[in-house]
Design an enzyme around this catalytic site. Structure first.
Site, PDB file in Angstrom:
ATOM      1  N   GLU A 153       0.826  -1.212   0.000  1.00 18.21           N
ATOM      2  CA  GLU A 153       0.000   0.000   0.000  1.00 18.21           C
ATOM      3  C   GLU A 153       0.861   1.263   0.000  1.00 18.21           C
ATOM      4  OE1 GLU A 153      -3.033   2.345   3.053  1.00 18.21           O
ATOM      5  OE2 GLU A 153      -2.377   0.289   3.498  1.00 18.21           O
ATOM      6  N   GLU A 247     -12.102   2.063   5.271  1.00 19.17           N
ATOM      7  CA  GLU A 247     -11.075   2.136   6.302  1.00 19.17           C
ATOM      8  C   GLU A 247     -10.976   3.561   6.831  1.00 19.17           C
ATOM      9  OE1 GLU A 247      -6.527   0.695   6.752  1.00 19.17           O
ATOM     10  OE2 GLU A 247      -6.814   2.687   5.891  1.00 19.17           O
TER      11      GLU A 247
END
Length: 292
Positions: A153, A247
């Site tokens: 990520e 998230e």
């Protein structure tokens, strides 16, 4: 055409660190809201009884996604070998949990410690990049042995000085040179670093294993100024069939809130954050322009 995706939500929206005792109540709530997957943030593997968590997943008809937390003691690029080893050991433990919970990959910014954003000489940057590549190749080998992949990520410039966007990450993956290396994209970071999110998603292509979403201010999906139509077009163009997972973080945990710089409530409640976000994403995934 509608996107063929599943919707998930991160345990970080409610709790940190996630522990076994959180599972029953939280998983039941997430299922009632309509989610199919729960993204479990593993901060401390010792707090998770894998068999019990797996049982609660089955009881509630949920599948698990696993992501990691990479603080200063888990740093694959550090000059201190003990911290590099600590990061590798932690990743291996998380890979084992991923196998037990039936997750097909382990996600996160595992190339370096989160919050490591400095001005360093080019030679130091190259050294740390090389360490990340070498160690992540080993991570990929460990993942492949377990029939897993990793989803790396990119983080925004305030949280990492190593990998900030898809261009950085595709270069790193090319150098890792292992089929287990994939990509996780987080909309919050993309809203800072990617001039064109559709182009970034297209660049990630078939290496995109997971996508996390929140608004530009890390709030409820649909409540801010994120370019949702561009994200839709990008995912449609690459035929993405994975999970889109909300998230964000709870301000109730002061340590976590300080780490991610959340100084106020971002929704009426964390439950409202999740349920309103789910409703928006469900409609957004249909591709109907009046939702965007």
């Amino acid at each position: 055409m509608p996107l063929t995706i599943t919707l998930g939500v991160s345990t970080w929206l409610w709790t940190s660190p996630f522990k076994t005792d959180d599972a029953a109540e939280l998983f039941a709530k997430v299922k009632r809201m309509g989610f199919d997957k729960i993204e479990i943030a593993v901060e401390d593997p010792s707090l998770i009884d894998v068999k019990e968590v797996k049982s609660e997943l089955a009881n509630n008809g949920l599948d698990a996604i696993l992501c990691g937390a990479f603080g200063s003691t888990r740093d694959l690029t550090n000059d201190d070998e003990s911290l590099r080893n600590s990061g590798m050991d932690y990743i291996s433990r998380c890979l084992d949990i991923a196998v037990e919970l039936g997750a097909g990959f382990f996600a996160g910014p595992m190339y370096s410690a989160v919050g490591k954003a400095r001005m360093v000489p080019p030679q130091q940057r190259e050294l740390e990049w090389s360490r990340a590549v070498e160690n992540l190749h080993t991570v990929c080998e460990r993942a492949a042995e377990r029939r897993l992949r990793i989803a790396l990520e990119p983080l925004n410039r305030f949280e990492s000085d190593l990998v900030n966007n898809v261009t950085d990450l595709t270069r790193m993956i090319a150098e890792i040179d292992h089929p287990a290396a994939g990509i996780c994209l987080d909309m919050f970071h993309m809203n800072i670093e990617e001039p064109d999110p559709e182009r970034a998603i297209r660049m990630a292509g078939d290496k995109l294993l997971h996508i996390q979403v929140a608004e530009n201010y890390r709030g409820t999906p649909g409540s801010g100024n994120a370019s949702w139509e561009k994200y839709y077009r990008g995912l449609e163009a690459i035929g993405y069939t994975g999970t889109v997972s909300i998230e964000s973080f709870t301000p109730e945990n002061q340590e976590l809130a300080a780490a991610v710089c959340i100084w106020r409530n971002l929704a009426e409640s964390q439950d409202a954050f999740a349920s309103d976000g789910h409703e928006f994403l469900r409609k957004w995934a249909t591709g109907k322009t009046n939702i965007l």
